[in-house]
Design a protein around this motif. Structure first.
Motif, PDB file in Angstrom:
ATOM      1  N   ALA A  20      16.780  -4.216  -1.435  1.00  0.00           N
ATOM      2  CA  ALA A  20      17.466  -4.677  -3.394  1.00  0.00           C
ATOM      3  C   ALA A  20      18.036  -3.530  -3.941  1.00  0.00           C
ATOM      4  CB  ALA A  20      16.115  -5.694  -4.060  1.00  0.00           C
ATOM      5  N   VAL A  21      17.837  -2.350  -2.967  1.00  0.00           N
ATOM      6  CA  VAL A  21      17.772  -0.836  -3.866  1.00  0.00           C
ATOM      7  C   VAL A  21      19.319  -0.690  -3.587  1.00  0.00           C
ATOM      8  CG1 VAL A  21      17.424   1.043  -3.188  1.00  0.00           C
ATOM      9  CG2 VAL A  21      15.548   0.338  -3.525  1.00  0.00           C
ATOM     10  N   ALA A  22      19.726  -1.512  -2.271  1.00  0.00           N
ATOM     11  CA  ALA A  22      21.164  -1.295  -2.283  1.00  0.00           C
ATOM     12  C   ALA A  22      21.831  -1.612  -3.248  1.00  0.00           C
ATOM     13  CB  ALA A  22      21.262  -2.197  -0.932  1.00  0.00           C
ATOM     14  N   LEU A  23      21.895  -2.942  -4.054  1.00  0.00           N
ATOM     15  CA  LEU A  23      22.561  -3.772  -5.266  1.00  0.00           C
ATOM     16  C   LEU A  23      22.718  -2.285  -6.518  1.00  0.00           C
ATOM     17  CD1 LEU A  23      20.508  -6.742  -5.524  1.00  0.00           C
ATOM     18  CD2 LEU A  23      22.062  -6.410  -4.572  1.00  0.00           C
ATOM     19  N   PRO A  24      21.798  -1.538  -7.322  1.00  0.00           N
ATOM     20  CA  PRO A  24      22.380  -0.584  -7.811  1.00  0.00           C
ATOM     21  C   PRO A  24      23.336   0.060  -6.845  1.00  0.00           C
ATOM     22  CG  PRO A  24      20.203  -0.891  -7.536  1.00  0.00           C
ATOM     23  CD  PRO A  24      21.039  -2.130  -6.601  1.00  0.00           C
ATOM     24  N   LEU A  25      23.029   0.937  -6.189  1.00  0.00           N
ATOM     25  CA  LEU A  25      23.638   1.947  -5.458  1.00  0.00           C
ATOM     26  C   LEU A  25      24.667   1.656  -5.315  1.00  0.00           C
ATOM     27  CD1 LEU A  25      20.596   3.318  -2.804  1.00  0.00           C
ATOM     28  CD2 LEU A  25      21.349   4.563  -5.242  1.00  0.00           C
ATOM     29  N   GLY A  26      24.931   0.083  -4.733  1.00  0.00           N
ATOM     30  CA  GLY A  26      26.412  -0.329  -4.698  1.00  0.00           C
ATOM     31  C   GLY A  26      27.172  -0.868  -5.810  1.00  0.00           C
ATOM     32  N   ALA A  27      26.537  -0.622  -6.753  1.00  0.00           N
ATOM     33  CA  ALA A  27      26.856  -1.031  -7.815  1.00  0.00           C
ATOM     34  C   ALA A  27      28.244   0.622  -8.256  1.00  0.00           C
ATOM     35  CB  ALA A  27      26.495  -1.000  -9.568  1.00  0.00           C
ATOM     36  N   ALA A  28      27.112   1.655  -8.401  1.00  0.00           N
ATOM     37  CA  ALA A  28      26.963   3.234  -8.930  1.00  0.00           C
ATOM     38  C   ALA A  28      28.628   3.733  -7.116  1.00  0.00           C
ATOM     39  CB  ALA A  28      26.182   3.845  -8.240  1.00  0.00           C
ATOM     40  N   PHE A  29      28.217   3.463  -6.063  1.00  0.00           N
ATOM     41  CA  PHE A  29      29.268   3.557  -5.233  1.00  0.00           C
ATOM     42  C   PHE A  29      30.658   2.699  -5.614  1.00  0.00           C
ATOM     43  CE2 PHE A  29      31.492   2.608  -1.366  1.00  0.00           C
ATOM     44  CZ  PHE A  29      31.353   4.002  -0.662  1.00  0.00           C
ATOM     45  N   ILE A  30      30.903   1.874  -6.019  1.00  0.00           N
ATOM     46  CA  ILE A  30      32.014   1.078  -6.271  1.00  0.00           C
ATOM     47  C   ILE A  30      32.283   1.841  -7.764  1.00  0.00           C
ATOM     48  CG2 ILE A  30      32.597  -1.220  -7.413  1.00  0.00           C
ATOM     49  CD1 ILE A  30      31.180  -2.890  -5.255  1.00  0.00           C
ATOM     50  N   ARG A  31      32.030   1.695  -8.648  1.00  0.00           N
ATOM     51  CA  ARG A  31      31.865   2.643 -10.224  1.00  0.00           C
ATOM     52  C   ARG A  31      32.941   3.989 -10.063  1.00  0.00           C
ATOM     53  NH1 ARG A  31      27.017   1.737 -13.485  1.00  0.00           N
ATOM     54  NH2 ARG A  31      27.328  -0.534 -13.475  1.00  0.00           N
ATOM     55  N   ALA A  32      32.035   4.526  -8.564  1.00  0.00           N
ATOM     56  CA  ALA A  32      33.291   5.752  -8.010  1.00  0.00           C
ATOM     57  C   ALA A  32      34.136   6.211  -7.811  1.00  0.00           C
ATOM     58  CB  ALA A  32      31.775   6.911  -7.469  1.00  0.00           C
ATOM     59  N   GLY A  33      33.945   5.105  -6.111  1.00  0.00           N
ATOM     60  CA  GLY A  33      34.847   4.995  -6.096  1.00  0.00           C
ATOM     61  C   GLY A  33      36.340   4.257  -6.179  1.00  0.00           C
ATOM     62  N   GLY A  34      36.248   3.331  -7.394  1.00  0.00           N
ATOM     63  CA  GLY A  34      37.788   3.098  -8.042  1.00  0.00           C
ATOM     64  C   GLY A  34      37.785   4.200  -8.829  1.00  0.00           C
ATOM     65  N   HIS A  35      37.564   5.790  -9.308  1.00  0.00           N
ATOM     66  CA  HIS A  35      38.233   6.011 -10.050  1.00  0.00           C
ATOM     67  C   HIS A  35      38.533   7.060  -8.410  1.00  0.00           C
ATOM     68  CE1 HIS A  35      35.679   5.538 -13.391  1.00  0.00           C
ATOM     69  NE2 HIS A  35      34.640   5.802 -12.774  1.00  0.00           N
ATOM     70  N   ALA A  36      38.265   7.687  -7.900  1.00  0.00           N
ATOM     71  CA  ALA A  36      38.498   7.519  -6.810  1.00  0.00           C
ATOM     72  C   ALA A  36      40.058   7.010  -6.350  1.00  0.00           C
ATOM     73  CB  ALA A  36      37.390   8.932  -5.174  1.00  0.00           C
ATOM     74  N   LEU A  37      39.620   5.732  -6.033  1.00  0.00           N
ATOM     75  CA  LEU A  37      41.523   5.044  -5.283  1.00  0.00           C
ATOM     76  C   LEU A  37      42.114   5.835  -6.099  1.00  0.00           C
ATOM     77  CD1 LEU A  37      39.690   2.017  -4.027  1.00  0.00           C
ATOM     78  CD2 LEU A  37      41.064   3.399  -2.947  1.00  0.00           C
ATOM     79  N   THR A  38      41.655   5.535  -8.011  1.00  0.00           N
ATOM     80  CA  THR A  38      42.573   5.765  -9.299  1.00  0.00           C
ATOM     81  C   THR A  38      43.702   6.553  -8.257  1.00  0.00           C
ATOM     82  OG1 THR A  38      42.135   4.041 -10.094  1.00  0.00           O
ATOM     83  CG2 THR A  38      42.584   5.317 -11.371  1.00  0.00           C
ATOM     84  N   LYS A  39      43.075   7.748  -8.264  1.00  0.00           N
ATOM     85  CA  LYS A  39      43.472   9.124  -8.532  1.00  0.00           C
ATOM     86  C   LYS A  39      44.388   9.048  -7.544  1.00  0.00           C
ATOM     87  CE  LYS A  39      43.598  13.692  -9.154  1.00  0.00           C
ATOM     88  NZ  LYS A  39      44.748  14.042  -9.706  1.00  0.00           N
ATOM     89  N   PHE A  40      43.357   8.439  -5.907  1.00  0.00           N
ATOM     90  CA  PHE A  40      44.883   8.757  -4.836  1.00  0.00           C
ATOM     91  C   PHE A  40      45.711   8.173  -5.035  1.00  0.00           C
ATOM     92  CE2 PHE A  40      45.597   6.696  -1.029  1.00  0.00           C
ATOM     93  CZ  PHE A  40      45.752   8.054   0.124  1.00  0.00           C
ATOM     94  N   GLY A  41      46.380   6.613  -5.914  1.00  0.00           N
ATOM     95  CA  GLY A  41      47.547   6.044  -6.504  1.00  0.00           C
ATOM     96  C   GLY A  41      48.366   6.581  -7.100  1.00  0.00           C
ATOM     97  N   PHE A  42      47.287   7.935  -8.045  1.00  0.00           N
ATOM     98  CA  PHE A  42      48.122   9.060  -8.906  1.00  0.00           C
ATOM     99  C   PHE A  42      49.495   9.001  -8.177  1.00  0.00           C
ATOM    100  CE2 PHE A  42      45.258   8.153 -12.392  1.00  0.00           C
ATOM    101  CZ  PHE A  42      46.153   6.907 -12.455  1.00  0.00           C
ATOM    102  N   ALA A  43      49.285   9.804  -6.791  1.00  0.00           N
ATOM    103  CA  ALA A  43      50.152  10.563  -5.984  1.00  0.00           C
ATOM    104  C   ALA A  43      50.949   9.678  -5.790  1.00  0.00           C
ATOM    105  CB  ALA A  43      49.409  10.548  -4.627  1.00  0.00           C
ATOM    106  N   GLU A  44      51.559   8.499  -5.787  1.00  0.00           N
ATOM    107  CA  GLU A  44      52.330   7.797  -5.587  1.00  0.00           C
ATOM    108  C   GLU A  44      53.022   7.691  -6.824  1.00  0.00           C
ATOM    109  OE1 GLU A  44      54.197   4.028  -2.775  1.00  0.00           O
ATOM    110  OE2 GLU A  44      52.166   4.294  -3.374  1.00  0.00           O
ATOM    111  N   VAL A  45      52.046   7.060  -7.797  1.00  0.00           N
ATOM    112  CA  VAL A  45      52.759   6.750  -9.583  1.00  0.00           C
ATOM    113  C   VAL A  45      52.040   7.283 -10.510  1.00  0.00           C
ATOM    114  CG1 VAL A  45      52.862   4.655 -10.876  1.00  0.00           C
ATOM    115  CG2 VAL A  45      53.360   4.094  -8.219  1.00  0.00           C
TER     116      VAL A  45
END
Length: 291
Positions: free
Chosen positions: A153-178
């Motif tokens: 069950a510890v993976a659930l909140p850690l997964g939430a933290a991982f997804i939030r941070a990953g979303g920021h990184a992917l957004t930054k990655f997308g800015f390289a094109e647009v």
């Protein structure tokens, strides 16, 4: 250090403040409206605002890019999946441990920035990030006995933290094109609205949920605040780096506490809260000044 150098940090801080305000306003609305319907109204208002402003901020050619698909993918998992993981973790682990584990999001954000985007990690940024994480964890500790739960069950909140941070990184990655913070916010929130509406309808009829005019207004205002907050965040990511923006944005729990004490008069300062601020504030200053 010039104002231009500080702009990503200032925008990240503005995003955290606006998000904290939206949390407090949403909390007022929860007195008179079902939480599922309230969140749906909030996301709908934000997405509608983005669509109304789109002709002035979005080039039509941007829709036919890989970046648009990346922004849509971010909208699929954040906030819909990340929020549900956090809620599931809260049911199994309790609010204290869940909040503590989700506060690790800046650590994941820094890791994504270094490994995925090739950003530079410096000792001041590392120190500031650890200070933000430590202070936020301290603030979320409320004491009390945790419920027995499986280790996985510890993976659930850690997964939430991982997804939030990953979303920021992917957004930054997308800015390289647009290079369009507005497009990222518009696509992401539009997809999030569709996902949230489908999930809410599947769990039960929306019209049968409890609501009032006061609650609707509160969540609509929260939607406006969230909309501006996300634009500030995306612009900060576009102008700056994930390793500096994410830790500053993650200070919103501390700002929420300050607003609860000074503006909304719903909370009181405690020794724990004051110590958390004494740890977090220097960390943010170090990140902004020595980036």
């Amino acid at each position: 250090v010039t104002l231009t150098d500080l702009m990503p940090s200032l925008l990240a801080f503005c995003s955290a403040v606006l998000f904290a305000f939206s949390i407090q306003v949403s909390n007022l609305g929860l007195r008179d409206i079902d939480s599922t319907l309230g969140v749906l109204i909030q996301i709908a208002v934000t997405a509608t605002g983005y669509w109304l402003l789109a002709p002035w901020f979005v080039e039509p050619v941007y829709w036919l890019t890989t970046a648009a698909a990346i922004f849509a993918a971010v909208g699929l998992v954040r906030p819909a999946l990340s929020a549900n993981l956090a809620l599931a973790g809260m049911r199994l682990l309790g609010p204290t441990l869940t909040s503590t584990l989700t506060a690790t999001s800046p650590l994941f954000g820094v890791a994504f920035g270094v490994l995925l985007l090739g950003e530079l990690m410096t000792w001041p940024i590392a120190f500031g990030t650890l200070a933000v994480v430590a202070g936020t964890m301290l603030l979320t500790q409320r004491g009390g006995r945790q419920l027995a739960s499986p280790v996985w069950a510890v993976a659930l909140p850690l997964g939430a933290a991982f997804i939030r941070a990953g979303g920021h990184a992917l957004t930054k990655f997308g800015f390289a094109e647009v290079p369009s913070p507005f497009l990222a916010a518009r696509i992401g929130h539009s997809v999030s609205f569709l996902v949230t509406a489908a999930a809410a309808s599947w769990r039960g009829g929306l019209l049968r949920r409890r609501y009032s005019g006061y609650g609707v207004v509160c969540f609509a205002i929260a939607g406006v605040l969230n909309g501006v907050s996300l634009i500030c965040l995306n612009t900060a990511l576009y102008l700056g780096e994930v390793v500096t923006v994410v830790p500053i944005v993650s200070t919103s729990p501390v700002i929420t506490l300050l607003l609860g004490v000074l503006v909304f008069k719903r909370e009181q300062f405690t020794a724990r809260g004051l110590l958390a601020m004494a740890i977090v504030v220097p960390g943010v200053i170090v990140i902004a000044a020595f980036r």
